[in-house]
Design a protein around this motif. Structure first.
Motif, PDB file in Angstrom:
ATOM      1  N   GLY A   1      35.452  49.162  41.360  1.00  0.00           N
ATOM      2  CA  GLY A   1      35.136  47.822  41.823  1.00  0.00           C
ATOM      3  C   GLY A   1      33.847  47.288  41.261  1.00  0.00           C
ATOM      4  N   GLY A   2      33.083  48.091  40.529  1.00  0.00           N
ATOM      5  CA  GLY A   2      31.842  47.586  39.960  1.00  0.00           C
ATOM      6  C   GLY A   2      32.109  46.807  38.703  1.00  0.00           C
ATOM      7  N   LEU A   3      31.327  45.794  38.478  1.00  0.00           N
ATOM      8  CA  LEU A   3      31.499  44.984  37.285  1.00  0.00           C
ATOM      9  C   LEU A   3      30.371  45.169  36.302  1.00  0.00           C
ATOM     10  CD1 LEU A   3      32.753  41.543  38.537  1.00  0.00           C
ATOM     11  CD2 LEU A   3      34.009  43.532  37.808  1.00  0.00           C
ATOM     12  N   GLY A   4      29.494  46.096  36.544  1.00  0.00           N
ATOM     13  CA  GLY A   4      28.315  46.124  35.718  1.00  0.00           C
ATOM     14  C   GLY A   4      27.487  44.887  35.974  1.00  0.00           C
ATOM     15  N   ARG A   5      26.738  44.492  34.998  1.00  0.00           N
ATOM     16  CA  ARG A   5      25.802  43.378  35.192  1.00  0.00           C
ATOM     17  C   ARG A   5      26.497  42.080  34.825  1.00  0.00           C
ATOM     18  NH1 ARG A   5      20.474  42.555  35.865  1.00  0.00           N
ATOM     19  NH2 ARG A   5      19.547  40.764  34.845  1.00  0.00           N
ATOM     20  N   VAL A   6      26.786  41.264  35.816  1.00  0.00           N
ATOM     21  CA  VAL A   6      27.505  40.018  35.595  1.00  0.00           C
ATOM     22  C   VAL A   6      26.643  38.848  36.042  1.00  0.00           C
ATOM     23  CG1 VAL A   6      29.578  38.704  36.119  1.00  0.00           C
ATOM     24  CG2 VAL A   6      29.681  41.185  35.975  1.00  0.00           C
ATOM     25  N   PRO A   7      26.316  37.911  35.159  1.00  0.00           N
ATOM     26  CA  PRO A   7      25.503  36.765  35.569  1.00  0.00           C
ATOM     27  C   PRO A   7      26.203  35.938  36.632  1.00  0.00           C
ATOM     28  CG  PRO A   7      25.698  36.921  33.171  1.00  0.00           C
ATOM     29  CD  PRO A   7      26.675  37.872  33.751  1.00  0.00           C
ATOM     30  N   TRP A   8      25.416  35.139  37.380  1.00  0.00           N
ATOM     31  CA  TRP A   8      26.011  34.347  38.458  1.00  0.00           C
ATOM     32  C   TRP A   8      26.979  33.299  37.936  1.00  0.00           C
ATOM     33  CZ3 TRP A   8      25.540  29.109  38.802  1.00  0.00           C
ATOM     34  CH2 TRP A   8      24.516  28.505  38.098  1.00  0.00           C
ATOM     35  N   TYR A   9      26.833  32.910  36.683  1.00  0.00           N
ATOM     36  CA  TYR A   9      27.742  31.913  36.134  1.00  0.00           C
ATOM     37  C   TYR A   9      28.915  32.565  35.417  1.00  0.00           C
ATOM     38  CZ  TYR A   9      24.749  33.094  32.183  1.00  0.00           C
ATOM     39  OH  TYR A   9      24.025  33.768  31.242  1.00  0.00           O
ATOM     40  N   GLY A  10      29.228  33.799  35.776  1.00  0.00           N
ATOM     41  CA  GLY A  10      30.256  34.554  35.085  1.00  0.00           C
ATOM     42  C   GLY A  10      31.660  34.100  35.409  1.00  0.00           C
ATOM     43  N   GLY A  11      32.636  35.001  35.126  1.00  0.00           N
ATOM     44  CA  GLY A  11      34.039  34.658  35.241  1.00  0.00           C
ATOM     45  C   GLY A  11      34.497  34.524  36.682  1.00  0.00           C
ATOM     46  N   GLU A  12      35.772  34.208  36.842  1.00  0.00           N
ATOM     47  CA  GLU A  12      36.345  33.967  38.151  1.00  0.00           C
ATOM     48  C   GLU A  12      37.150  35.178  38.614  1.00  0.00           C
ATOM     49  OE1 GLU A  12      38.601  30.507  37.338  1.00  0.00           O
ATOM     50  OE2 GLU A  12      36.911  29.150  37.638  1.00  0.00           O
ATOM     51  N   PRO A  13      37.165  35.481  39.915  1.00  0.00           N
ATOM     52  CA  PRO A  13      37.897  36.638  40.419  1.00  0.00           C
ATOM     53  C   PRO A  13      39.384  36.569  40.081  1.00  0.00           C
ATOM     54  CG  PRO A  13      36.423  35.782  42.093  1.00  0.00           C
ATOM     55  CD  PRO A  13      36.409  34.799  40.980  1.00  0.00           C
ATOM     56  N   TYR A  14      39.947  37.737  39.821  1.00  0.00           N
ATOM     57  CA  TYR A  14      41.265  37.822  39.219  1.00  0.00           C
ATOM     58  C   TYR A  14      41.966  39.044  39.784  1.00  0.00           C
ATOM     59  CZ  TYR A  14      44.305  39.128  35.211  1.00  0.00           C
ATOM     60  OH  TYR A  14      45.327  39.510  34.395  1.00  0.00           O
ATOM     61  N   LEU A  15      43.235  38.905  40.142  1.00  0.00           N
ATOM     62  CA  LEU A  15      43.977  39.984  40.785  1.00  0.00           C
ATOM     63  C   LEU A  15      45.333  40.142  40.112  1.00  0.00           C
ATOM     64  CD1 LEU A  15      43.671  41.932  43.233  1.00  0.00           C
ATOM     65  CD2 LEU A  15      44.916  40.248  44.593  1.00  0.00           C
ATOM     66  N   VAL A  16      45.739  41.413  39.890  1.00  0.00           N
ATOM     67  CA  VAL A  16      47.001  41.728  39.222  1.00  0.00           C
ATOM     68  C   VAL A  16      47.749  42.776  40.042  1.00  0.00           C
ATOM     69  CG1 VAL A  16      48.105  42.540  37.106  1.00  0.00           C
ATOM     70  CG2 VAL A  16      45.925  41.333  36.976  1.00  0.00           C
ATOM     71  N   ARG A  17      49.029  42.600  40.189  1.00  0.00           N
ATOM     72  CA  ARG A  17      49.880  43.623  40.805  1.00  0.00           C
ATOM     73  C   ARG A  17      50.819  44.154  39.735  1.00  0.00           C
ATOM     74  NH1 ARG A  17      52.804  44.739  45.705  1.00  0.00           N
ATOM     75  NH2 ARG A  17      53.647  46.831  45.324  1.00  0.00           N
ATOM     76  N   ALA A  18      50.871  45.475  39.580  1.00  0.00           N
ATOM     77  CA  ALA A  18      51.751  46.123  38.609  1.00  0.00           C
ATOM     78  C   ALA A  18      52.563  47.195  39.315  1.00  0.00           C
ATOM     79  CB  ALA A  18      50.943  46.739  37.472  1.00  0.00           C
ATOM     80  N   ASP A  19      53.767  47.489  38.800  1.00  0.00           N
ATOM     81  CA  ASP A  19      54.571  48.551  39.391  1.00  0.00           C
ATOM     82  C   ASP A  19      54.160  49.901  38.824  1.00  0.00           C
ATOM     83  OD1 ASP A  19      55.771  48.834  36.888  1.00  0.00           O
ATOM     84  OD2 ASP A  19      57.620  47.810  37.471  1.00  0.00           O
ATOM     85  N   SER A  20      54.862  50.965  39.198  1.00  0.00           N
ATOM     86  CA  SER A  20      54.466  52.324  38.813  1.00  0.00           C
ATOM     87  C   SER A  20      54.665  52.604  37.337  1.00  0.00           C
ATOM     88  CB  SER A  20      55.262  53.347  39.633  1.00  0.00           C
ATOM     89  OG  SER A  20      56.658  53.155  39.463  1.00  0.00           O
ATOM     90  N   ASN A  21      55.352  51.704  36.612  1.00  0.00           N
ATOM     91  CA  ASN A  21      55.531  51.856  35.169  1.00  0.00           C
ATOM     92  C   ASN A  21      54.650  50.899  34.377  1.00  0.00           C
ATOM     93  OD1 ASN A  21      57.614  53.880  35.267  1.00  0.00           O
ATOM     94  ND2 ASN A  21      59.009  52.262  35.983  1.00  0.00           N
ATOM     95  N   GLY A  22      53.731  50.240  35.062  1.00  0.00           N
ATOM     96  CA  GLY A  22      52.817  49.348  34.376  1.00  0.00           C
ATOM     97  C   GLY A  22      53.347  47.957  34.143  1.00  0.00           C
ATOM     98  N   ARG A  23      54.509  47.632  34.673  1.00  0.00           N
ATOM     99  CA  ARG A  23      55.057  46.295  34.485  1.00  0.00           C
ATOM    100  C   ARG A  23      54.335  45.329  35.418  1.00  0.00           C
ATOM    101  NH1 ARG A  23      59.451  43.311  36.705  1.00  0.00           N
ATOM    102  NH2 ARG A  23      59.856  45.053  38.128  1.00  0.00           N
ATOM    103  N   VAL A  24      53.779  44.260  34.852  1.00  0.00           N
ATOM    104  CA  VAL A  24      53.023  43.296  35.640  1.00  0.00           C
ATOM    105  C   VAL A  24      53.993  42.482  36.491  1.00  0.00           C
ATOM    106  CG1 VAL A  24      51.522  41.287  35.540  1.00  0.00           C
ATOM    107  CG2 VAL A  24      51.144  43.194  33.979  1.00  0.00           C
TER     108      VAL A  24
END
Length: 849
Positions: free
Chosen positions: A368-391
């Motif tokens: 869950g760490g993002l390293g050093r991310v400026p406050w003007y950085g990217g937008e939160p993003y969520l992905v669900r994949a199955d057990s074979n990696g299919r998005v």
């Protein structure tokens, strides 16, 4: 604006929903975080803001689920704990020994006793120390144990790829990463000076052994560490991480329980890749999340387009499958991965480029760490994949970038507002419509799936009626933007015209024959007048009927308004500050022009709304520069032929000329007068909220009341309604904005009021409970604050119906007494932040004295 911090998503038992922690940063540099519940398809369910002080310093954030379905988070020098509903249980600041400072947190993990282990880097007199901290379940430090020290070297100079002198914090410096091992002790990955060591401690943080790892990687950097089933360790990161670049491949290392390397793998070739988070699997496999970034020297940067990676390794470290996370067409970074109990994985990260450069990632990513991310950085993003990696799905979790443009009343009293917004990482904005009932209750909201190209209203500090949007007689709209499919243009781009009906359905769109307009109005007969490089007249289907040069070629067009004869009135600047009004006929023929400023005068702001009044004359409002410190409002009445009828100088001081700007809106009042709304903004500092003020004018321009402060919001349109009120489209001021809000107000103007405050004395007390009883038993409507005290006025009914059960009875008076004397619940209209949802007929006011 939301920064791109995200945490591992966890499944809440029995619901199938996911709980994610996203970070937010405000323009003034303060921080907050948002625990966000999403359903199994990733659609947001609820959110709650957690305010964090400006010195929180969450350059990166680490999050772990707790046994009760909540979350614990840590970043830089602060740890906090949330329950399953997102409520804050506690917040703890971590401090180093005297003379030391906490320079960064490298990881956060749960311990078997319900506490937490935190790995930190501490700068002290002796140099940079890597330290383990054990916190109990309440967040208090139980013990502190050092793991390593770099004598005489500050933490900001300790890099995963080597010790670099003369360069400050912000590069790939490496706090340790610690995980709870199977036997209750801890495994720690610690790197500096180009070397990587695995450390084993007991449950009290005492070092049992330290094993330098002999790796083939040139300058390894570990971002995450996972404990394997057999007591060994799984480490992931990058094979080459130096001061200025991530030039290597995904690095994965497997050790046995004694710290001996069983295998090491570098995955990928080109472009550079990195793994940021890892989850061990039953049987010895490993699932890791990361990203790959393409180089584009033409843009002058090392990482201009990135996609997320989700990769599964078998027990021998060979790639079983790899999935690419495209970031819904916007570029993506994956920074955490968590298994879903039913099947598959949930990955979180950011959209867009969250970094200032490769060297700004900071320490290990961790779970869950993002390293050093400026406050003007990217937008939160969520992905669900199955057990074979299919998005299965990808979601942008950030609030939409929404800007309100206009609002109007429909037949029957419903209200309709239109705005534009970006969502799901889209490159271009799309129209967004909201319909409410007369009391502001949501009827529907709708996205229109048409890309609008460049829309200069987004982010504009000068919203003005008529900008690139025209209301149609049937309740719909015509919007103008640049054609998103046309490349290689800037200000002279061809226009996209989009015609929507009142339900948000697209009736037609045109992409040819019209240059991009800056103002637009519907004329008689369903025609539309577009004013841009030229004046262009189009028919109801968008076909060009004719065009003509602007009446002030080379000047600035400020406002455009249709007139009843099928023509239009324009205001604009010819040269310098030569401000004029221009009238054109139905066929675009020029009729007359009239000066609005006298010799030597100058405008204060580039706004000059114009309105046709009952006798065919025209009223223009301008801000006139008076001194170097302030500007004042002038109202001018012109006859139908352009002659000066009267001029009024209003004693309304609206800001310093140096940094304050204003936008103005003008609408007719039922008695033939006007209501004026003007928004003041500080164009030198967008951290200062914009404020909108109201003034009420008589038909001859004299001031009836005002200026009165309406709210801290930018008003983009003001339209009269059939019942004598007004509907307002507005956007909240920073840091809450942008957005699209609807409000209803009445020409008598706002007055300070509190829900339940019948006698309008600015507070809730026994007199207000008596007021409710008087309403019920004595019939005293004069005591009611809205709509002239009418017993039937919806705002008064909303205000008195404390119980919100649709009727006003004795229980409402009792509820007020309970609120006053027994600490009972607040009025249901109270948002909880000291403001109220708008009352129908009353502007939102503070809910408390």
């Amino acid at each position: 604006m939301w920064s791109g911090w995200t945490g591992p998503a966890v499944v809440q038992e029995g619901t199938g929903n996911f709980l994610v922690l996203c970070g937010a940063a405000r323009p003034d540099g303060t921080y907050g975080s948002y625990p966000l519940a999403v359903d199994p398809e990733g659609r947001p369910l609820r959110e709650r803001q957690i305010d964090l002080p400006a010195d929180s310093g969450f350059d990166h954030m680490f999050v772990v689920p707790t046994s009760d379905g909540g979350l614990a988070g840590a970043g830089t020098a602060r740890v906090f704990r949330l329950d399953k509903d997102g409520a804050v249980l506690w917040v703890r600041d971590i401090e180093g020994p005297e003379g030391s400072t906490i320079e960064g947190i490298g990881s956060l993990d749960r311990t078997e006793d319900g506490g937490f282990v935190v790995a930190v880097a501490e700068d002290g007199p002796a140099g940079c120390s890597r330290v383990l901290l054990k916190l109990d379940g309440a967040g208090d430090i139980a013990w502190r144990e050092p793991i390593a020290i770099s004598p005489g070297v500050p933490c900001g100079h300790v890099f995963c790829g080597g010790v670099v002198s003369g360069w400050g914090p912000g590069g790939y410096w490496g706090p340790p990463v610690a995980r709870t091992s199977r036997d209750g002790g801890f495994l720690v990955a610690e790197s500096s000076g180009g070397s990587l060591a695995l450390v084993r401690t007991d449950a009290g943080g005492q070092i049992v052994w330290r094993k330098p790892l002999a790796l083939e990687a040139q300058a390894p950097c570990v971002f995450d560490l996972a404990a394997a089933e057999d007591g060994g360790a799984l480490l992931v990161g990058s094979s080459v991480a130096s001061q200025f670049s991530l030039g290597g491949d995904v690095l994965a290392v497997r050790t046995d329980a004694a710290g001996e390397v069983l295998w090491q793998r570098t995955i990928g070739d080109w472009p550079p890749e990195a793994a940021t988070a890892a989850v061990p699997e039953t049987g010895g496999g490993l699932v890791l999340a990361g990203f790959t970034c393409a180089h584009d020297p033409g843009w002058g940067g090392p990482n201009e387009w990135c996609t997320g990676l989700l990769t599964r390794l078998d027990p021998e470290g060979q790639v079983a499958w790899e999935a690419t996370l495209t970031g819904v067409g916007y570029g993506a970074y994956a920074f955490s991965v968590a298994p879903v109990p039913s099947e598959g994985y949930l990955v979180s990260g950011t959209l867009g480029d969250p970094f200032e450069g490769w060297f700004s990632l900071g320490g290990p990513g961790g779970r869950g760490g993002l390293g050093r991310v400026p406050w003007y950085g990217g937008e939160p993003y969520l992905v669900r994949a199955d057990s074979n990696g299919r998005v299965l799905w990808e979601r942008d979790l950030s609030p939409p970038e929404l800007v309100g443009l206009a609002a109007r009343e429909l037949e029957g009293g419903d209200l309709l507002a239109v705005g534009v917004r970006r969502r799901f990482g889209a490159l271009w904005p799309r129209p967004y419509l909201v319909r409410t009932d007369p009391a502001g209750g949501l009827v529907w909201e709708r996205d229109v799936p048409v890309d609008l190209g460049n829309w200069y209203t987004i982010g504009s500090e000068w919203p003005t009626e008529g900008q690139r949007i025209a209301e149609t007689a049937d309740g719909g709209w015509v919007l103008a933007a640049t054609d998103p499919g046309f490349e290689g243009c800037w200000l002279d781009c061809p226009a996209l015209l989009l015609r929507l009906d009142a339900s948000g359905e697209v009736l037609w769109e045109r992409k040819d024959g019209v240059t991009y307009p800056y103002r637009m109005e519907e004329l008689a007969g369903g025609r539309f007048l577009l004013a841009g490089e030229l004046l262009v007249l189009v028919d109801p289907r968008g076909q060009v009927l004719g065009e003509r040069p602007l009446p002030n070629p080379g000047g600035i067009l400020l406002a455009l308004r249709a007139t009843r004869d099928g023509g239009a009135i324009l205001t604009g600047i010819l040269i310098g500050s030569d401000l004029r009004a221009f009238r054109i006929g139905p066929g675009l023929e020029p009729l007359w022009e009239a000066p609005l400023l006298e010799a030597g005068e100058s405008m204060g702001f580039l706004v000059a709304p114009v309105l046709e009044v009952g006798d065919g004359g025209l009223v223009v409002v301008i801000a006139v520069q008076r001194t170097a410190e302030a500007a004042r409002v002038r109202v001018i009445k012109l006859s139908a032929g352009g002659a000066l009828a009267w001029k009024r100088e209003l004693e309304i001081e609206i800001g310093k000329a140096q940094c304050d700007g204003a936008s103005m809106l003008l609408a007719p009042a039922p008695d033939g007068g006007f209501i004026l709304a003007y928004t003041t903004t500080n164009i030198c500092d967008d951290r200062i909220p914009a404020t909108t003020w109201l003034a009420r004018l008589e038909p001859d321009g004299l001031l009836i009341w005002g200026p009165r402060r309406a709210d801290d919001a930018v008003w983009s349109s003001l339209k009269a309604t059939r019942d004598g009120g007004y509907v307002v489209a507005r956007s909240p001021s920073p840091p809450a904005g942008p957005g699209l809000h609807l409000a209803k107000l009445w020409p008598e103007g706002p007055s300070p009021r509190v829900p339940g405050d019948c006698n309008e004395d600015g507070r809730l007390d026994i007199a207000d409970a008596v007021c409710v009883l008087g309403y019920l038993f004595l019939g005293e409507p004069g005591a009611l604050p809205c709509g002239g005290g009418s017993r039937e006025h919806p705002a008064n009914l909303d205000l008195l119906d404390w119980q919100r059960d649709g009727q006003i009875d004795l229980s409402d008076g009792v509820a007020i007494l309970q609120h006053i004397f027994l600490g009972g619940p607040p009025h249901p209209l109270d948002r909880g932040d000291g403001t109220c949802v708008p009352l129908f007929g009353c502007l939102a006011r503070p809910c408390h004295s």
